[in-house]
Design an enzyme around this catalytic site. Sequence first.
Site, mmCIF file in Angstrom:
data_model
loop_
_atom_site.group_PDB
_atom_site.id
_atom_site.type_symbol
_atom_site.label_atom_id
_atom_site.label_comp_id
_atom_site.label_asym_id
_atom_site.label_seq_id
_atom_site.Cartn_x
_atom_site.Cartn_y
_atom_site.Cartn_z
ATOM 1 N N GLN A 255 -28.944 13.462 0.494
ATOM 2 C CA GLN A 255 -27.487 13.383 0.445
ATOM 3 C C GLN A 255 -26.819 14.572 1.109
ATOM 4 O O GLN A 255 -25.645 14.513 1.483
ATOM 5 C CB GLN A 255 -27.015 13.268 -1.006
ATOM 6 C CG GLN A 255 -27.386 11.969 -1.667
ATOM 7 C CD GLN A 255 -26.913 10.759 -0.876
ATOM 8 O OE1 GLN A 255 -25.725 10.549 -0.674
ATOM 9 N NE2 GLN A 255 -27.865 9.957 -0.401
ATOM 10 N N HIS A 258 -25.014 14.131 4.415
ATOM 11 C CA HIS A 258 -23.672 13.568 4.449
ATOM 12 C C HIS A 258 -22.667 14.628 3.997
ATOM 13 O O HIS A 258 -22.830 15.233 2.939
ATOM 14 C CB HIS A 258 -23.562 12.360 3.510
ATOM 15 C CG HIS A 258 -24.388 11.192 3.942
ATOM 16 N ND1 HIS A 258 -24.003 10.343 4.958
ATOM 17 C CD2 HIS A 258 -25.578 10.721 3.499
ATOM 18 C CE1 HIS A 258 -24.919 9.409 5.117
ATOM 19 N NE2 HIS A 258 -25.884 9.612 4.249
ATOM 20 N N GLU A 304 -22.528 5.136 -5.982
ATOM 21 C CA GLU A 304 -22.794 4.259 -4.843
ATOM 22 C C GLU A 304 -24.260 3.811 -4.868
ATOM 23 O O GLU A 304 -24.563 2.627 -4.781
ATOM 24 C CB GLU A 304 -22.496 5.025 -3.550
ATOM 25 C CG GLU A 304 -22.806 4.263 -2.289
ATOM 26 C CD GLU A 304 -22.644 5.119 -1.049
ATOM 27 O OE1 GLU A 304 -22.543 4.542 0.042
ATOM 28 O OE2 GLU A 304 -22.641 6.368 -1.161
ATOM 29 N N HIS A 305 -25.169 4.772 -4.951
ATOM 30 C CA HIS A 305 -26.604 4.483 -5.016
ATOM 31 C C HIS A 305 -27.163 4.981 -6.346
ATOM 32 O O HIS A 305 -26.923 6.133 -6.724
ATOM 33 C CB HIS A 305 -27.369 5.196 -3.903
ATOM 34 C CG HIS A 305 -26.836 4.965 -2.527
ATOM 35 N ND1 HIS A 305 -26.073 5.904 -1.851
ATOM 36 C CD2 HIS A 305 -26.943 3.888 -1.695
ATOM 37 C CE1 HIS A 305 -25.747 5.431 -0.660
ATOM 38 N NE2 HIS A 305 -26.262 4.204 -0.547
ATOM 39 N N ASP A 339 -30.079 1.921 3.478
ATOM 40 C CA ASP A 339 -29.181 2.355 4.550
ATOM 41 C C ASP A 339 -29.456 1.621 5.848
ATOM 42 O O ASP A 339 -28.535 1.358 6.626
ATOM 43 C CB ASP A 339 -29.342 3.860 4.799
ATOM 44 C CG ASP A 339 -28.697 4.705 3.716
ATOM 45 O OD1 ASP A 339 -27.845 4.173 2.979
ATOM 46 O OD2 ASP A 339 -29.049 5.894 3.613
ATOM 47 N N HIS A 398 10.897 -27.676 -13.575
ATOM 48 C CA HIS A 398 9.462 -27.917 -13.511
ATOM 49 C C HIS A 398 9.129 -29.268 -14.169
ATOM 50 O O HIS A 398 8.402 -30.087 -13.600
ATOM 51 C CB HIS A 398 8.691 -26.799 -14.240
ATOM 52 C CG HIS A 398 8.545 -25.538 -13.449
ATOM 53 N ND1 HIS A 398 9.610 -24.853 -12.925
ATOM 54 C CD2 HIS A 398 7.431 -24.844 -13.093
ATOM 55 C CE1 HIS A 398 9.165 -23.782 -12.276
ATOM 56 N NE2 HIS A 398 7.847 -23.762 -12.370
#
Length: 407
Positions: A255, A258, A304-305, A339, A398
Amino acid sequence: MKVIKTSSQEWNKIINRNLVTSDHLRERVKKIIGDVRIYGDDAITKYTKKFDKVKILSKNLKVSQNEISAAYNSIDPNFVSTLKIIIENVTKFYRKQIKHPWKMKDSDGIVLGEIFNPLDKVGIYIPSGTAPLFSTVYMTVLPAQIAGVKRIILTTPPGKDGFVNPYILVVSDLLKVNEIYKVGGAQSIAALAFGTKTIPKVDKIFGPGNRFVTEAKRQLFGYCDIDMLAGPSEVVVIANNFSPQNFVLADLFSQAEHAGGLAVLITTSKSLIKHLKGKIDSGYAIFAKNLDEAIKIANDIAPEHLQILIKTIPSSLIKKVKNAGAIFLGPYSPVCIGDYIAGPSHVLPTGGTARFFSALNIQDFMKSSHIISYSKKALEKIREPLEKLACIEGLPKHLQSVKERFL
């Protein structure tokens, strides 16, 4: 790696990580969006020069066939054969998600059902700043095509040389993307939402990006649909005494590639925390009394993961996972296979939004319509409850639309 408790301030920051945005960022993006809405292509070229340091004419925003052809000369010659394997995996996975129309009919002649139609036009944004994410092309384009989307418009920032990354172009070309435009950032999202003389307006925008892209998607939701508000990449690793320490370390380190990525280790092993503490500078470690508590903590983070990096995983434990974009099971399922090659898209909810967003799926590229058909007999049967409901809400017209059918 910082060891924290779920009662700490650091924990609160993790849980609320998607709530923070600055007034300065909102105003800057609002200005860009406003300029694109009013000035169209002129604003696009202005911001491309300002942010990407590339001077480009509006007539050259669209990638030409010559540029695409030249890109093939700049890639690894074995890349295309590798891509074929990936396409097969992604296609196989998403074909399982296709929904078919259905209907049911009762004895009174009531027919209810649902039909599904693909979106007409979608825009796909591909980041190309710190890393040209050509993998995001096939992870978004293939589900769109399987859903039946006929027109796919891709935007991506040009490099300093004024050209798009060759791998992005080659993948887009092989997947028969309809149009590719050299424009990035918030101005790209605004162009797709409003349309310009050069760039068409779309129904929905997909793809991750930086904070400007994400804020633009937030502000433009409603002018068109968006997939999700994607932030920096995240991984939560659940491990125990039997988890290979080098695997855990490598997956947390991944990680760090990123910018702004979040890495959290949740473990029942104090010795594992002690072993890793001095080997990784970033990220967090949380001790859990048992695996059930580890899952509860992971659900609170809604990553996320999520990697459950233990050798034997009870099915009862997996069923307790409620909030995660993608779940990787066992010691030989690192995030990178998701990924790149496994099949499910890597476009996943971040920032805790896995509490209410799903991983990218076929339904994201489709819309449904309900079918309702009543016979005269069936309509007559419900006149009385209809009258009560219309009177309670104070909407007599209606009811009158029903009465007209029995005059």
